[in-house]
Design a protein around this motif. Structure first.
Motif: not given
Length: 124
Positions: A36-56
């Motif tokens: 959850s810490t990693v998720y929060w830091k990625c969310l805060a920094l706008g980091a996403e995987p190379p092929s993000p899932q499409p938004l629903t």
């Protein structure tokens, strides 16, 4: 024992690893913190995987759920509109949270999520 603090450099490394496609769990093990810490830091920094899932467009699952004995409410399109209007007015996170009957962290995370959605839409 207090939670381990991550340095700004470590947060940047976390974001870079996520953008290479590494999972939250693997990154968490590497840095000795929770997923959850990693998720929060990625969310805060706008980091996403190379092929993000499409938004629903629609949220999946119930509008209200019980998690750890607490009621969790999904943000509705109306909530999002109010939130964005308050942000445009320059309201503080605490004031927005109070107006929507939500926790400050919840509002902060939702604003980051909406910004990510907007960035993806602009990139498309």
């Amino acid at each position: 024992m207090p939670a381990r603090r991550l340095t700004p450099e470590q947060c940047e490394q976390i974001a870079a690893l996520r953008e290479t496609g590494m999972s939250y769990g693997r990154i968490a093990r590497k840095f000795g913190c929770s997923e959850s810490t990693v998720y929060w830091k990625c969310l805060a920094l706008g980091a996403e995987p190379p092929s993000p899932q499409p938004l629903t467009a629609r949220a999946l699952g119930p509008a209200v759920a019980i998690r750890n004995g607490r009621e969790i409410r999904r943000f509705t399109a109306e909530d999002d509109a109010k939130l964005l209007a308050m942000e445009a007015e320059g309201k503080r996170i605490a004031d927005m949270a109070r107006a929507l009957g939500r926790q400050s962290n919840s509002v902060r995370a939702r604003l980051m999520t909406l910004a990510r959605h907007e960035a993806r839409a602009e990139a498309a």
